[in-house]
Scaffold this motif. Structure first.
Motif, mmCIF file in Angstrom:
data_model
loop_
_atom_site.group_PDB
_atom_site.id
_atom_site.type_symbol
_atom_site.label_atom_id
_atom_site.label_comp_id
_atom_site.label_asym_id
_atom_site.label_seq_id
_atom_site.Cartn_x
_atom_site.Cartn_y
_atom_site.Cartn_z
ATOM 1 N N ASP A 1 -18.282 -33.497 10.739
ATOM 2 C CA ASP A 1 -18.736 -32.150 10.379
ATOM 3 C C ASP A 1 -18.036 -31.057 11.187
ATOM 4 O O ASP A 1 -18.564 -29.955 11.332
ATOM 5 C CB ASP A 1 -20.253 -32.029 10.562
ATOM 6 C CG ASP A 1 -20.682 -32.192 12.017
ATOM 7 O OD1 ASP A 1 -19.817 -32.506 12.855
ATOM 8 O OD2 ASP A 1 -21.878 -32.008 12.310
ATOM 9 N N GLY A 2 -16.852 -31.347 11.698
ATOM 10 C CA GLY A 2 -16.170 -30.377 12.549
ATOM 11 C C GLY A 2 -15.094 -29.576 11.843
ATOM 12 O O GLY A 2 -14.154 -29.108 12.488
ATOM 13 N N THR B 1 -22.896 -27.829 13.961
ATOM 14 C CA THR B 1 -21.992 -28.976 13.868
ATOM 15 C C THR B 1 -21.915 -29.694 15.214
ATOM 16 O O THR B 1 -22.455 -29.227 16.217
ATOM 17 C CB THR B 1 -20.567 -28.534 13.475
ATOM 18 O OG1 THR B 1 -19.928 -27.926 14.606
ATOM 19 C CG2 THR B 1 -20.585 -27.544 12.327
ATOM 20 N N SER C 1 -18.911 -30.205 16.464
ATOM 21 C CA SER C 1 -17.597 -29.781 16.950
ATOM 22 C C SER C 1 -17.700 -29.125 18.313
ATOM 23 O O SER C 1 -18.568 -28.274 18.545
ATOM 24 C CB SER C 1 -16.965 -28.807 15.956
ATOM 25 O OG SER C 1 -15.806 -28.205 16.505
#
Length: 505
Positions: A55-56, A90, A92
Motif C-alpha cells: 500500500d505504499g 499506509t 509507507s
C-alpha cells in the motif's frame, strides 16, 4: 526507492508523463501521475517497492496535500509512534514526511533520519528537500512562471527550461521562504586530547557501526551487499551477515583472476554469505560504456572508470535482490585515500579535508552509486553515511584515522596506516590479513583499468591506448550523443578533485 517529477504552476500532465518516462528505470513496479485537487501541482512517480510494498504507492494524497519522495526514512516507526498511528493511511515510510510537516515544528525536517529527496505541495506552498549529504538526488528548474523538480537530469533533456540546478545536500526549498540549509556537516576533530582512551573510542565506534548497519537494513524485502573484497564493503557485509534474518547474499565482479574476486571469495567464506560473482571482459566494457555514461550523467574520467565495475555489480545484484548495502563513505570519514597520507603530520589540515570531501560526495561518488544502481532498478544503501555515524566519526581525532604505526618513529618518518581506528574497531570481525590490507581503488582491484584500456581502443578504433585527454574526449562524445541537450548535463556534472597538501618542507 523511486524516481519522481513534480510540476508547480505548470498544469501539463503530458509533460510530467514525458519527464517521468525518462527515469522510469528508477521504479519499475508502478508509475502514477496525479493532478492536485485545489493545489496547482502535477506529480509523477515511478516506484521500486522496498517498504510497504502492498500500500505504499505514490504520490501520497491526503487532505489536499500531495507528496512524492525518494529514498528511505529509517526512523519512520518511531515517528509513527510520536505522531499517532491513527493519522497514517499506509505502511509507507514516506508518509511520515507528510505528517511530520503538519506537526508544525519549526525544524520538523531535522527529525527525519535516512536518505531522501522529496517534494511536498499544499494549496499555497511547494517544499522540496534533500538528505544531509545528498545521497538521493533532486533537481529544480523554472519553466515559465512555474517550477519543475525531478530525480535525475535526464528528465529535463530536450525540454525548454531555464537553468537546471541541484538542490544541495541538507537544503530545503520553500516557495514561501526560499532556500535554507537545514543540516551542516560537523567539523572533524584534529588532535587527541590528553588521556584519550583509544580502546574506548574503537569500542564505541564498533557499536555505532552495528547500529548503522542494522538501521540501514530496514526493509520489507531482502537486502544484499556489494562485496569487493576491500575493507569497507567487507565490514558492511560482515555486520549485515550477523544481523540479517536470512542468509546474506553478496555480490562481487571483476576480470578473470582479479584481486577483488579472490578477496571477496575469502570474505564470503569467512562470513558465510550466499556469494555471487561475475567476470567481465574488455568487450563487455566496450558494449556497456555508452549505457553507463548516459545513466551516470557525467563524462568525468575518474567517475566513469569507477562506474563501470559498479554497473556490472548492480546488474548482477538486481537479478537476486532489490536493495544492497555498499561501503561508500568510509574513505571520506576515516582518511582512506592515498593522498590522505600526505596529511599524516598535519591533523588539522586532514580534518578540514575530510569535512570538505564529505560535503563534495553528492555529485561525485554518491551520484555514481545512485545513478548506476538505479539504472538497474536496484536500491543502494550507504550505512557509513548514517547521520549518527557521521557525527561520531567526525568527533574522532584525525590522528587516529591516519596514524603512524611505529610509535618510536619521529615525526615525518615511519609508515602510516589509513583508516587506523576503523581497522582497530573491526579487528575481530574479519581475517587479520584483510583488516590490515592496503587499499586498492575499486576500478584497480576489479581489473577494470586494464579492461577499460582495451575497451577504449575498441570503441575509438585506435591502434594504441588512449591518453587521459583522449579518454576524456571520448567520454564527452558518448555523453553528447546520448542527450538532446548535453550542455545542460555537462554543466551540472561533478568532478572528483582532491585538495592534496603541498609540502612546505
Amino acid at each position: 526507492m523511486c524516481g519522481f517529477v513534480c510540476l508547480w504552476n505548470i498544469g501539463d500532465e503530458s509533460l510530467a508523463e514525458k519527464m517521468v518516462s525518462k527515469i522510469a528505470h528508477r521504479g519499475p513496479d508502478a508509475v502514477e501521475v496525479v493532478r492536485g485537487q485545489g493545489a496547482p501541482v502535477v506529480m509523477a512517480h515511478c516506484r521500486l517497492s522496498i517498504i510497504g510494498p502492498e500500500d505504499g504507492r505514490q504520490p501520497i494524497w491526503d487532505k489536499g496535500d500531495l507528496l512524492v519522495a525518494n529514498g528511505e526514512i529509517y526512523n519512520h516507526a518511531d515517528l509513527r509512534a510520536i505522531l499517532g498511528e491513527s493519522a497514517f493511511e499506509t505502511e509507507s515510510d514516506s508518509e511520515s514526511i507528510l505528517h511530520l510537516f503538519r506537526s508544525g515544528e519549526l525544524r520538523w525536517i531535522a527529525r527525519l533520519d535516512g536518505m531522501f529527496a522529496f517534494v511536498l505541495a499544499t494549496k499555497t506552498r511547494i517544499i522540496a528537500a534533500r538528505d544531509p549529504l545528498g545521497i538521493k538526488p533532486l533537481y529544480m528548474a523554472r519553466i515559465g512562471g512555474g517550477l519543475a523538480f525531478a530525480s535525475e537530469l535526464k528528465a529535463f533533456d530536450g525540454i525548454e527550461v531555464e537553468a537546471v540546478e541541484a538542490i544541495g545536500p541538507g537544503m530545503l526549498y520553500d516557495s514561501r521562504d526560499g532556500l535554507r540549509q537545514w543540516y551542516r556537516t560537523p567539523h572533524g576533530a584534529a588532535e587527541e586530547e590528553p588521556g584519550l582512551d583509544v580502546e574506548a573510542v574503537a569500542g564505541e565506534l564498533r557499536l555505532v557501526l552495528d547500529e548503522a548497519v542494522a538501521k540501514w537494513m530496514l526493509a520489507d524485502v531482502e537486502v544484499g551487499s556489494f562485496l569487493s573484497g576491500g575493507l569497507d564493503s567487507s565490514i558492511i557485509a560482515a555486520l549485515a551477515a550477523r544481523l540479517a534474518p536470512y542468509r546474506l547474499k553478496t555480490f562481487a565482479v571483476g576480470t578473470e583472476g582479479s584481486a577483488d574476486l579472490a578477496a571477496a571469495r575469502e570474505v564470503a567464506a569467512h562470513i558465510g554469505s550466499d556469494h555471487y560473482e561475475e567476470v567481465f571482459t574488455a568487450r563487455d566494457v566496450a558494449r556497456v560504456l555508452p549505457h553507463v555514461i548516459y545513466h551516470l550523467e557525467s563524462a568525468d574520467v575518474d567517475l566513469v572508470r569507477s562506474a563501470v565495475p559498479t554497473h556490472f555489480a548492480a546488474r548482477l545484484a538486481a537479478r537476486h535482490v532489490k536493495a544492497v548495502l555498499t561501503g561508500e563513505g568510509a574513505d571520506e570519514l576515516f582518511a582512506g585515500y592515498t593522498y590522505h597520507h600526505g596529511y599524516a603530520d598535519h591533523p588539522h589540515e586532514l580534518a578540514q579535508e575530510l569535512t570538505r570531501s564529505l560535503n563534495a560526495m553528492h555529485n561525485i561518488n554518491l551520484q555514481r552509486v545512485d545513478r548506476v544502481t538505479m539504472a538497474e532498478s536496484l536500491e543502494a544503501r550507504t550505512p557509513f553515511l548514517d547521520r549518527d555515524l557521521i557525527d561520531f566519526a567526525q568527533s574522532i581525532p584525525a590522528t587516529l584515522k591516519m596514524r603512524r604505526t611505529d610509535p618510536e618513529a619521529r615525526e615525518s618518518t615511519g609508515p602510516t596506516t589509513e583508516k587506523w581506528i576503523l581497522r582497530k574497531a573491526v579487528a575481530d570481525l574479519l581475517p587479520e590479513s584483510l583488516v590490515w590490507r592496503k587499499k586498492a581503488q575499486f576500478d584497480e582491484g576489479s581489473g577494470t583499468v586494464a579492461a577499460l584500456e582495451e575497451a577504449l581502443m575498441i570503441v575509438s578504433g585506435a591502434d594504441a591506448p588512449l591518453d587521459r585527454a583522449a579518454e576524456a574526449a571520448l567520454y564527452e562524445r558518448l555523453l553528447r550523443e546520448a542527450f538532446e541537450t548535453p550542455e545542460r548535463i555537462l554543466a551540472a556534472a561533478g568532478t572528483w578533485e582532491s585538495e592534496e597538501r603541498v609540502s612546505a618542507e
